[in-house]
Design an enzyme around this catalytic site. Structure first.
Site, PDB file in Angstrom:
ATOM      1  N   GLU A  25       0.868  -1.187   0.000  1.00  0.00           N
ATOM      2  CA  GLU A  25       0.000   0.000   0.000  1.00  0.00           C
ATOM      3  C   GLU A  25       0.900   1.231   0.000  1.00  0.00           C
ATOM      4  O   GLU A  25       1.806   1.326   0.842  1.00  0.00           O
ATOM      5  CB  GLU A  25      -0.913   0.030   1.222  1.00  0.00           C
ATOM      6  CG  GLU A  25      -1.841   1.244   1.205  1.00  0.00           C
ATOM      7  CD  GLU A  25      -2.751   1.339   2.416  1.00  0.00           C
ATOM      8  OE1 GLU A  25      -3.551   2.295   2.467  1.00  0.00           O
ATOM      9  OE2 GLU A  25      -2.653   0.482   3.317  1.00  0.00           O
ATOM     10  N   ARG A  52       5.765 -12.865  10.186  1.00  0.00           N
ATOM     11  CA  ARG A  52       6.609 -11.675  10.186  1.00  0.00           C
ATOM     12  C   ARG A  52       7.932 -11.997  10.872  1.00  0.00           C
ATOM     13  O   ARG A  52       7.976 -12.770  11.829  1.00  0.00           O
ATOM     14  CB  ARG A  52       5.946 -10.534  10.962  1.00  0.00           C
ATOM     15  CG  ARG A  52       4.873  -9.790  10.211  1.00  0.00           C
ATOM     16  CD  ARG A  52       4.381  -8.628  11.084  1.00  0.00           C
ATOM     17  NE  ARG A  52       3.310  -7.895  10.445  1.00  0.00           N
ATOM     18  CZ  ARG A  52       3.487  -6.891   9.607  1.00  0.00           C
ATOM     19  NH1 ARG A  52       4.715  -6.509   9.300  1.00  0.00           N
ATOM     20  NH2 ARG A  52       2.462  -6.254   9.075  1.00  0.00           N
ATOM     21  N   LYS A  87       4.237   0.980   9.954  1.00  0.00           N
ATOM     22  CA  LYS A  87       4.252   2.229   9.191  1.00  0.00           C
ATOM     23  C   LYS A  87       3.696   3.378  10.026  1.00  0.00           C
ATOM     24  O   LYS A  87       4.173   4.510   9.940  1.00  0.00           O
ATOM     25  CB  LYS A  87       3.419   2.081   7.916  1.00  0.00           C
ATOM     26  CG  LYS A  87       4.101   1.338   6.789  1.00  0.00           C
ATOM     27  CD  LYS A  87       3.201   1.393   5.551  1.00  0.00           C
ATOM     28  CE  LYS A  87       3.751   0.550   4.426  1.00  0.00           C
ATOM     29  NZ  LYS A  87       2.814   0.519   3.283  1.00  0.00           N
TER      30      LYS A  87
END
Length: 561
Positions: A35, A262, A272
């Site tokens: 994104e 992760r 982010k």
């Protein structure tokens, strides 16, 4: 790819099984779908290396697709930065795609959903919806608008698209099951009203698809065979498949979503949202601050792209989330730079050294090798004169037996030059040493072939000629956070762990060969560490960032605590 070539991780095993069960090799296609609402970080680097690495291993295309469905947070700046980071890592994408490429198709499919009774317009407030949705242990209840007629839903949805309603007044929901055990299946939102300017489609749209609706359908439109994402999307897989069920044509490849864990990096954050906080609150100088876990920050600090790729390969792919020590990444950086970075001399904590028996006004040009690892890097010329800078730590007036650097009455070799002997010191009124006086053995020049040049001494130190030295700003970085897992304690704001000593700016002196060094040029400052030229550098003022030391000193600090 042959299973005999190497042991396969579970992702590769999935692909191999699909190939065995009839998926043609030429139908393999992967994607990396960021994104564009921030800069990529080290976590994204692992996903990039996974997907593009699979593309290389299987000789299959990999799409770069921007998940640009939220114009409130997305910007062209982030699109450009993401492309720059992937290219810098050394990967090429087959097609540059955008979820916004598919806005019309997604809208048309949503209309079909409504016509088939699989979607409806809900006009509840967000608070009412939250109550109506239930909890993980209690079922939800149907919306009072769930059984609107198809005609009314079509009319309302078209008017939503035409901008007749304000944000928050209506949404489009899939009609699945409000009692489902998976809360994501309880009539999820497909569209919301957002009257925001989109970086690509401008003001053409004022309704935007939600991630869960857009993602799987984008995979389908691009004929992605395997859609790999992180473990938090495991509960979303059921919804991913449900949406595909409604549009799937068995003549096409059906994308398969699978999840991997992760790999979080110690002493940093990779959210982010939190990285944006650090930038906006000016705890760092920007997204590319060399202390940040962003790819652009690591590039600016001097990390080679191959080191990041090797790091991703070393930590591998797993099914369980874990914390990777940042020292492993730094080890990979050292390993790569040791092979590629030219050796030069710089002094960062200088004290003046005067060779009293060396002729005043004389300058010699010495030859120094640029690398002990790669002979093809050749040699450079280094000026030598009577007055030099050496590291203050390389001299002690009185030293213990294991101190093998310069002291009064002992000998050391100046790197690529002569053997010198400490004779005396000059101090200021506070007792601080301002000058060290020594003598040199005129026949001991390194590489001269004389008997004196073969003489062994216990230490070798580096230096720069004061007359020829170039002053430089040197930025020395440490961990951005003092805690190895600043996100680990949810009761403490992660910013409480910010290291107040994560940046030290000092004035150093470098040899003149560095005068023409350009942005991102990398060097080993001999005996000190690896450094690169910062983008703030200019012909008038050189600026270097410390990339990593020659060895991991943080482990020693932690062991003492």
């Amino acid at each position: 790819m042959s299973t005999e070539e190497k042991s396969l991780n579970f992702i590769e095993q999935i692909i191999e099984e699909d190939l065995k069960h009839g998926l043609p090799n030429d139908k393999l296609r992967f994607r990396f779908p960021p994104e564009p609402n921030g800069y990529l970080h080290v976590g994204h680097a692992s996903a990039i290396c996974l997907n593009f690495g699979l593309g290389l291993d299987y000789n299959s295309p990999v799409n770069l697709r921007f998940d640009d469905t939220n114009p409130a947070k997305e910007e062209q700046e982030y699109v450009d930065a993401i492309k720059r980071d992937i290219e810098w890592l050394g990967y090429e994408w087959a097609n540059e795609c955008y979820a916004s490429d598919y806005f019309q198709q997604l809208y048309d499919w949503a209309v079909e959903f409504i016509k088939k009774g699989k979607a409806y317009v809900d006009s509840q407030t967000s608070e009412e919806m939250a109550i109506q949705k239930g909890t993980p242990t209690t079922p939800g209840t149907n919306s009072p608008y769930r059984n609107r007629s198809i005609e009314e839903n079509l009319d309302l949805f078209e008017r939503m698209k035409n901008g007749e309603f304000e944000e928050g007044t209506h949404i489009l929901r899939a009609k699945i099951d409000m009692t489902h055990n998976n809360m994501l299946m309880r009539d999820p939102i497909m569209y919301r009203i957002l009257k925001k300017h989109h970086h690509r489609t401008g003001n053409d749209w004022c309704i935007y698809p939600m991630y869960d609706w857009a993602h799987g359908e984008s995979d389908y439109l691009e004929q992605i065979s395997h859609s790999f994402c992180t473990l938090e999307f495991l509960p979303h897989r059921e919804l991913y498949d449900w949406f595909l069920d409604q549009i799937y044509d068995d003549k096409k490849v059906r994308p398969k979503q699978r999840e991997f864990a992760r790999r979080n990096l110690s002493h940093t954050v990779v959210s982010k949202r939190k990285l944006l906080q650090l930038v906006e609150e000016k705890h760092v100088t920007g997204w590319d601050d060399p202390r940040m876990s962003t790819i652009s920050g690591m590039r600016r600090r001097g990390f080679p792209p191959m080191a990041i790729r090797n790091f991703a390969k070393t930590i591998g792919i797993a099914k369980r989330t874990n914390l990777i020590d940042v020292s492993l990444l730094e080890f990979c950086v050292r390993e790569e730079l040791n092979k590629t970075a030219p050796r030069v001399m710089a002094v960062l904590n200088p004290v003046k050294l005067v060779i009293t028996n060396y002729p005043e006004g004389k300058t010699e040009i010495l030859e120094a090798e640029n690398s002990q690892e790669d002979a093809s890097l050749g040699f450079r010329e280094v000026p030598f004169s009577r007055e030099l800078y050496i590291e203050r730590e390389d001299f002690q007036e009185e030293a213990h037996k294991k101190f093998f650097r310069l002291t009064l009455g002992t000998e050391v070799r100046l790197k690529n030059a002569y053997i010198i002997k400490g004779e005396s010191v000059i101090k200021d009124e506070n007792g601080n040493i301002t000058e060290i006086h020594c003598t040199y053995d005129v026949d001991s020049k390194s590489g001269s072939g004389t008997e004196a040049s073969q003489r062994k001494v216990k230490g070798t130190i580096h230096w720069v000629s004061i007359e020829h030295a170039i002053e430089a700003e040197v930025r020395v970085y440490d961990r951005l956070f003092t805690n190895e897992n600043p996100d680990g304690n949810k009761e403490v704001d992660f910013k409480e762990y910010i290291n107040p000593n994560s940046l030290e700016i000092i004035t150093g002196y470098v040899e003149p060969s560095l005068q023409s060094a350009k942005n991102l040029d990398q060097f080993q400052f001999q005996r000190l560490g690896y450094f690169c030229v910062d983008k703030d550098s200019s012909a008038e003022k050189l600026v270097f960032n410390k990339t990593v030391g020659l060895r991991d000193t943080w482990a020693k600090v932690e062991s003492k605590e």
